[in-house]
Write a protein that holds these residues in place. Structure first.
Motif, PDB file in Angstrom:
ATOM      1  N   LYS A  64       0.866  -1.171   0.000  1.00 31.56           N
ATOM      2  CA  LYS A  64       0.000   0.000   0.000  1.00 31.56           C
ATOM      3  C   LYS A  64       0.906   1.224   0.000  1.00 31.56           C
ATOM      4  O   LYS A  64       1.781   1.356   0.850  1.00 31.56           O
ATOM      5  CB  LYS A  64      -0.888  -0.015   1.243  1.00 31.56           C
ATOM      6  CG  LYS A  64      -1.811   1.154   1.336  1.00 31.56           C
ATOM      7  CD  LYS A  64      -2.700   1.038   2.546  1.00 31.56           C
ATOM      8  CE  LYS A  64      -3.598   2.259   2.594  1.00 31.56           C
ATOM      9  NZ  LYS A  64      -4.599   2.166   3.623  1.00 31.56           N
ATOM     10  N   CYS A 102       0.982   5.256   0.368  1.00 37.24           N
ATOM     11  CA  CYS A 102       0.176   6.378   0.837  1.00 37.24           C
ATOM     12  C   CYS A 102       1.094   7.342   1.576  1.00 37.24           C
ATOM     13  O   CYS A 102       1.986   6.913   2.312  1.00 37.24           O
ATOM     14  CB  CYS A 102      -0.928   5.858   1.757  1.00 37.24           C
ATOM     15  SG  CYS A 102      -2.054   7.120   2.339  1.00 37.24           S
ATOM     16  N   ASP A 103       0.859   8.623   1.394  1.00 37.65           N
ATOM     17  CA  ASP A 103       1.655   9.653   2.078  1.00 37.65           C
ATOM     18  C   ASP A 103       3.150   9.466   1.833  1.00 37.65           C
ATOM     19  O   ASP A 103       3.970   9.571   2.743  1.00 37.65           O
ATOM     20  CB  ASP A 103       1.369   9.662   3.584  1.00 37.65           C
ATOM     21  CG  ASP A 103      -0.076  10.017   3.897  1.00 37.65           C
ATOM     22  OD1 ASP A 103      -0.671  10.804   3.138  1.00 37.65           O
ATOM     23  OD2 ASP A 103      -0.605   9.493   4.891  1.00 37.65           O
TER      24      ASP A 103
END
Length: 106
Positions: free
Chosen positions: A8, A10-11
């Motif tokens: 994943k 993200c950010d």
């Protein structure tokens, strides 16, 4: 090393679950969990900045159950790598480079 782990992003970082990290390092979840606990207890990393909870719905005994799953960011994954498999600095950079170029600037 496993052939495929779905990550994943993200950010601007990579996030993996405890199960995924155990698979990545080919270790039992209890080993990973113990090392994570020590990382946080010793103050090497902050749980607040390296752990994110994400709700997921799964089917258990024929019913939908919502569970919060902890995801650990790249900082935690690298710290685990040093403890679990004895990463050398160059090895960690090779693993990290495709996901987070800012870790490999130096």
């Amino acid at each position: 090393m496993p052939e495929h782990i779905e990550v994943k992003l993200c950010d601007d970082t990579v996030w993996l679950t405890l199960n995924q990290i155990a698979q990545l390092f080919n270790r039992d979840k209890s080993v990973i969990s113990r090392h994570l606990s020590n990382i946080y207890k010793e103050g090497e990393l902050s749980q607040e900045s390296t752990v994110a909870k994400n709700a997921t719905v799964q089917i258990e005994a024929g019913r939908k159950v919502q569970r919060d799953i902890d995801y650990y960011n790249l900082d935690a994954i690298i710290s685990l790598g040093y403890r679990v498999v004895g990463f050398e600095p160059q090895e960690s950079l090779q693993i990290v480079a495709p996901f987070a170029p800012e870790y490999t600037k130096y």
